[in-house]
Design an enzyme around this catalytic site. Structure first.
Site, PDB file in Angstrom:
ATOM      1  N   THR A  72       0.817  -1.223   0.000  1.00  0.00           N
ATOM      2  CA  THR A  72       0.000   0.000   0.000  1.00  0.00           C
ATOM      3  C   THR A  72       0.845   1.264   0.000  1.00  0.00           C
ATOM      4  O   THR A  72       0.385   2.315  -0.454  1.00  0.00           O
ATOM      5  CB  THR A  72      -0.971   0.032   1.199  1.00  0.00           C
ATOM      6  OG1 THR A  72      -0.242   0.110   2.430  1.00  0.00           O
ATOM      7  CG2 THR A  72      -1.870  -1.188   1.209  1.00  0.00           C
ATOM      8  N   ILE A 121      -3.009   5.583  -0.574  1.00  0.00           N
ATOM      9  CA  ILE A 121      -4.441   5.296  -0.425  1.00  0.00           C
ATOM     10  C   ILE A 121      -4.553   3.808  -0.099  1.00  0.00           C
ATOM     11  O   ILE A 121      -4.966   2.985  -0.916  1.00  0.00           O
ATOM     12  CB  ILE A 121      -5.230   5.695  -1.679  1.00  0.00           C
ATOM     13  CG1 ILE A 121      -4.930   7.162  -2.028  1.00  0.00           C
ATOM     14  CG2 ILE A 121      -6.722   5.513  -1.462  1.00  0.00           C
ATOM     15  CD1 ILE A 121      -5.607   7.650  -3.286  1.00  0.00           C
ATOM     16  N   HIS A 122      -4.174   3.488   1.127  1.00  0.00           N
ATOM     17  CA  HIS A 122      -3.991   2.108   1.549  1.00  0.00           C
ATOM     18  C   HIS A 122      -5.208   1.219   1.263  1.00  0.00           C
ATOM     19  O   HIS A 122      -5.092   0.153   0.659  1.00  0.00           O
ATOM     20  CB  HIS A 122      -3.677   2.054   3.047  1.00  0.00           C
ATOM     21  CG  HIS A 122      -2.517   2.886   3.466  1.00  0.00           C
ATOM     22  ND1 HIS A 122      -1.208   2.462   3.325  1.00  0.00           N
ATOM     23  CD2 HIS A 122      -2.453   4.116   4.027  1.00  0.00           C
ATOM     24  CE1 HIS A 122      -0.387   3.399   3.784  1.00  0.00           C
ATOM     25  NE2 HIS A 122      -1.126   4.419   4.216  1.00  0.00           N
ATOM     26  N   ASP A 123      -6.380   1.643   1.727  1.00  0.00           N
ATOM     27  CA  ASP A 123      -7.535   0.749   1.740  1.00  0.00           C
ATOM     28  C   ASP A 123      -8.085   0.430   0.364  1.00  0.00           C
ATOM     29  O   ASP A 123      -8.719  -0.611   0.162  1.00  0.00           O
ATOM     30  CB  ASP A 123      -8.649   1.353   2.613  1.00  0.00           C
ATOM     31  CG  ASP A 123      -8.271   1.405   4.083  1.00  0.00           C
ATOM     32  OD1 ASP A 123      -7.323   0.700   4.477  1.00  0.00           O
ATOM     33  OD2 ASP A 123      -8.917   2.147   4.836  1.00  0.00           O
TER      34      ASP A 123
END
Length: 326
Positions: A195, A240-242
């Protein structure tokens, strides 16, 4: 046939992007429900965000349920510095009037999975601390056979972001994470290893912010808060990890990974929340019980990630023009 998914989240700027990616991918994904848990902000705030986001993104038909206030042990420590007082940075979404389907996420999830068709399966997509998922597995252990996989954002094979060792979601509730990783359910770990390679540049944020389209402008406002935060003020890429979880499901060609044995460190140790990742078989050879093999993502195609993410935001804008009715 679309893949059945359940999104467990704590919106949160990057959770908002994950919800947007799912909303733009309903040709591939059937969103069975959205549950919330205290994490990036208090459970009350992230639940309000989930309700507003689901209305804004055209997910009025998807039930939103309120989950755990905080971790199994201890209290939630919101990430105000990263996500702001509301959890969505500078963005103020309209109240779409949507109401909660339930204030007991675990019961609602369990019953929903129980009531699925005999041959149906579901993929759980947690982008938050794993409290709800652990409680689900303990309360309804028989639903494991209906869970195809868990694609989660959390963990790291290297350094953390909440501590030198631990990623925020796992660090917030490592006891819950240990239950999930030891469940025997196939897991895809979208951790910091991948991520941190996925996000948008400041110039892309500015283009969104300058847009007259309400969806683009809203996500531009969220990203602007990221870029002004201490974590990103001097960086060109905001992670924008998720969103990685959803894009892994819709566009798996973007990512690479390998199977690892994962051990979650819990208790009051200095390394609390650390996910110790070793090539499959090494832990067993050392006499350590690691739970089950986990597919750990570790590489991403950033230009393609950005192209597809922005294309999906365009799709949301094109379909509704006012943030509703996708």
């Amino acid at each position: 046939m679309p893949l059945n998914i359940w999104i467990d989240c704590d919106p949160g700027i990057d959770d908002a992007f994950a919800l947007a990616m799912a909303a733009a991918s309903r040709d591939k994904l059937r969103i069975c429900g959205i549950s919330t848990v205290g994490g990036n902000q208090t459970c009350r705030k992230v639940t309000e965000n989930a309700l507003r986001l689901s209305s804004f993104l055209g997910l009025a038909d998807v039930p939103v349920v309120k989950g755990a206030e905080g971790p199994i042990l201890g209290d939630v420590k919101p990430a105000d510095d990263v996500h702001g007082d509301t959890g969505l940075g500078n963005c103020r979404l309209p109240d779409g009037g949507k109401e909660l389907a339930s204030e007991n996420a675990v019961l609602y999830m369990g019953r929903s999975i129980e009531n699925m068709g005999e041959d149906e399966r579901i993929t759980l997509v947690p982008t938050a601390p794993l409290t709800n998922i652990a409680l689900l597995l303990k309360t309804f252990p028989h639903v494991k056979e209906k869970i195809q996989q868990i694609v989660l954002m959390g963990g790291s094979a290297g350094s953390g972001n909440a501590t030198p060792y631990a990623e925020f979601n796992i660090w917030t509730d490592p006891e819950a994470a240990a239950i999930v990783f030891q469940s025997g359910i196939p897991i895809v770990m979208c951790g910091l290893d991948v991520t941190r390679q996925c996000g948008l540049f400041r110039s892309q944020m500015e283009e969104l912010l300058e847009s007259r389209g309400p969806v683009k402008h809203a996500f531009g406002e969220m990203l602007e808060f990221y870029f002004n935060s201490p974590s990103y003020k001097k960086r060109s890429l905001a992670c924008i990890h998720d969103a990685v979880t959803i894009l892994y499901l819709t566009d798996p060609q973007l990512f690479q990974g390998s199977y690892m044995d994962v051990e979650v460190v819990w208790g009051k140790a200095e390394e609390r929340g650390r996910t110790v990742c070793r090539p499959s078989g090494q832990m067993a050879a050392a006499g350590i019980s690691a739970g089950n093999r986990v597919f750990v993502l570790n590489q991403a195609d950033l230009p393609e990630f950005q192209r597809i993410l922005l294309e999906k935001i365009d799709r949301l804008e094109d379909k509704n023009g006012n943030g509703k009715g996708v």
